[in-house]
Scaffold this motif. Structure first.
Motif, mmCIF file in Angstrom:
data_model
loop_
_atom_site.group_PDB
_atom_site.id
_atom_site.type_symbol
_atom_site.label_atom_id
_atom_site.label_comp_id
_atom_site.label_asym_id
_atom_site.label_seq_id
_atom_site.Cartn_x
_atom_site.Cartn_y
_atom_site.Cartn_z
ATOM 1 N N ASP A 130 0.804 -1.227 0.000
ATOM 2 C CA ASP A 130 0.000 0.000 0.000
ATOM 3 C C ASP A 130 0.836 1.276 0.000
ATOM 4 O O ASP A 130 0.291 2.367 0.220
ATOM 5 C CB ASP A 130 -0.961 0.032 1.210
ATOM 6 C CG ASP A 130 -1.896 -1.172 1.226
ATOM 7 O OD1 ASP A 130 -2.362 -1.564 0.139
ATOM 8 O OD2 ASP A 130 -2.132 -1.719 2.314
ATOM 9 N N MET A 131 2.137 1.170 -0.235
ATOM 10 C CA MET A 131 2.990 2.356 -0.307
ATOM 11 C C MET A 131 3.885 2.224 -1.536
ATOM 12 O O MET A 131 5.003 1.692 -1.458
ATOM 13 C CB MET A 131 3.814 2.523 0.968
ATOM 14 C CG MET A 131 2.962 2.653 2.219
ATOM 15 S SD MET A 131 3.851 3.280 3.649
ATOM 16 C CE MET A 131 4.006 5.011 3.249
ATOM 17 N N PRO A 132 3.412 2.678 -2.705
ATOM 18 C CA PRO A 132 4.094 2.417 -3.969
ATOM 19 C C PRO A 132 5.493 3.009 -4.093
ATOM 20 O O PRO A 132 6.279 2.542 -4.911
ATOM 21 C CB PRO A 132 3.148 3.030 -5.012
ATOM 22 C CG PRO A 132 2.309 4.008 -4.251
ATOM 23 C CD PRO A 132 2.162 3.438 -2.888
ATOM 24 N N ASN A 133 5.833 4.014 -3.288
ATOM 25 C CA ASN A 133 7.163 4.624 -3.389
ATOM 26 C C ASN A 133 8.147 4.114 -2.349
ATOM 27 O O ASN A 133 9.275 4.609 -2.266
ATOM 28 C CB ASN A 133 7.056 6.155 -3.243
ATOM 29 C CG ASN A 133 6.424 6.808 -4.451
ATOM 30 O OD1 ASN A 133 6.552 6.315 -5.574
ATOM 31 N ND2 ASN A 133 5.721 7.899 -4.242
ATOM 32 N N LEU A 134 7.730 3.140 -1.545
ATOM 33 C CA LEU A 134 8.563 2.677 -0.431
ATOM 34 C C LEU A 134 8.932 1.210 -0.621
ATOM 35 O O LEU A 134 8.075 0.373 -0.911
ATOM 36 C CB LEU A 134 7.811 2.875 0.887
ATOM 37 C CG LEU A 134 8.579 2.576 2.182
ATOM 38 C CD1 LEU A 134 9.844 3.423 2.287
ATOM 39 C CD2 LEU A 134 7.676 2.815 3.393
ATOM 40 N N TYR A 135 10.225 0.911 -0.441
ATOM 41 C CA TYR A 135 10.748 -0.440 -0.626
ATOM 42 C C TYR A 135 11.553 -0.843 0.606
ATOM 43 O O TYR A 135 12.046 0.012 1.349
ATOM 44 C CB TYR A 135 11.637 -0.519 -1.867
ATOM 45 C CG TYR A 135 10.945 -0.092 -3.143
ATOM 46 C CD1 TYR A 135 10.363 -1.019 -3.991
ATOM 47 C CD2 TYR A 135 10.853 1.263 -3.476
ATOM 48 C CE1 TYR A 135 9.705 -0.619 -5.153
ATOM 49 C CE2 TYR A 135 10.202 1.673 -4.631
ATOM 50 C CZ TYR A 135 9.628 0.729 -5.461
ATOM 51 O OH TYR A 135 8.979 1.130 -6.603
ATOM 52 N N CYS A 136 11.681 -2.155 0.798
ATOM 53 C CA CYS A 136 12.416 -2.659 1.965
ATOM 54 C C CYS A 136 13.297 -3.832 1.575
ATOM 55 O O CYS A 136 12.865 -4.731 0.847
ATOM 56 C CB CYS A 136 11.437 -3.082 3.065
ATOM 57 S SG CYS A 136 12.241 -3.751 4.546
#
Length: 309
Positions: A130-136
């Motif tokens: 649900d956060m298209p600009n955030l990666y882990c």
């Protein structure tokens, strides 16, 4: 419109206490309404993107000062305002991965395989739900063994830097590295890979102890391994405005480090502790809370400093 329930006033409270509680509720209400209004404005308020990817290591060898909380919530706030952000979880406890709802148990490929087995970073990076600009890039408990296994490897201090240099799958604005609470090889790898160091400092006396050792390590790494490394940001966390000690620690840190210290202080907040249990940052768990608003302000300061980098 968001609704904030007013804190009930105890009939036995003094007029001073009642006034203080009322002012807190008033600030929370107005801030929540402002947050809702800013959210309705859409992409028009996107923050400036840096001219190149900013690699920030969030480090402090003292545990419990808010490294992971700061890493996750700063990254989430940046991503919600037009930035593309990767969080590299370098702590074997995997708390950042938990807060970002990224699987990090069992046989999930993680940072351990990247550092020890030369697995490409692109194969472990996952988009945060649900956060298209955030990666882990997640960490599992296996990462605890990397401290020992890296000892005998060639260029052991630069394994993470090499992996990130080869990672070009997406156009990132920020890479935030969440370090473990130690000054071992994992933290050294983070400092060698990064261009900037962000240090969360708890607003209590003990938090200042050991800070000199961390800064000496930063200077050593800058002198011998990473000449571009610099201390760019200090974040004051767990601030309790009711105590004189918190103000004294904040004043002392500001007097010594000057503009390196963010104007925004992060207050103690129950919501900051609750959010990870729901696999969320506080930015999505309770965007109207004092902790979320403080981290949003802190992230805004960091973003607008991008022009100085």
């Amino acid at each position: 419109m968001a609704i904030v329930t007013q804190t009930p006033l105890n009939p036995g409270d003094s007029p001073l206490v009642r006034e203080a509680l009322s002012s807190v509720v008033s600030r929370e209400t107005s801030a929540t309404q402002a947050t809702a209004q800013s959210g309705e404005s859409g992409e028009n308020g996107a923050w400036p993107r840096p001219s190149k990817t900013r690699l920030i290591a969030v480090a402090n060898q003292k545990g419990g000062v808010g490294k992971t909380t700061t890493s996750v919530n700063i990254a989430a706030a940046l991503s919600m305002n037009g930035q593309r952000v990767l969080v590299v979880d370098l702590d074997p406890q995997g708390n950042a991965s938990t807060a970002l709802a990224t699987e990090h148990r069992g046989d999930v490929p993680d940072v351990y395989q990247v550092l020890v087995d030369d697995l490409p970073m692109a194969e472990i990076v996952k988009q945060v739900p649900d956060m298209p600009n955030l990666y882990c890039a997640p960490a599992t408990i296996e990462l605890a063994g990397a401290e020992i296994e890296l000892v005998s490897m060639v260029a052991r201090e630069a394994r993470l830097r090499r992996a990130l240099a080869a990672f070009d799958a997406i156009d990132l604005d920020y890479i935030v590295i969440d370090c473990p609470p130690s000054l071992g090889l994992l933290t050294v790898n983070a400092l060698v890979a990064a261009d900037e160091v962000m240090i969360p400092i708890q607003c209590e006396y003990y938090a200042l102890e050991g800070l000199g050792q961390l800064l000496r390590n930063v200077d050593l790494i800058k002198a011998h391994l990473n000449p571009t490394l610099r201390l760019s940001t200090i974040v004051l966390t767990m601030y309790d405005g009711r105590t004189r000690l918190a103000s004294q620690v904040a004043d002392e840190v500001r007097a010594h480090f000057g503009d390196t210290v963010l104007n925004t202080v992060i207050p103690r907040s129950v919501r900051l502790s609750e959010a990870p249990s729901y696999g969320q940052s506080v930015m999505t768990y309770d965007p109207g809370s004092s902790g979320a608003m403080a981290y949003m302000d802190a992230a805004r300061e960091i973003a607008y400093r991008a022009s100085l980098v």
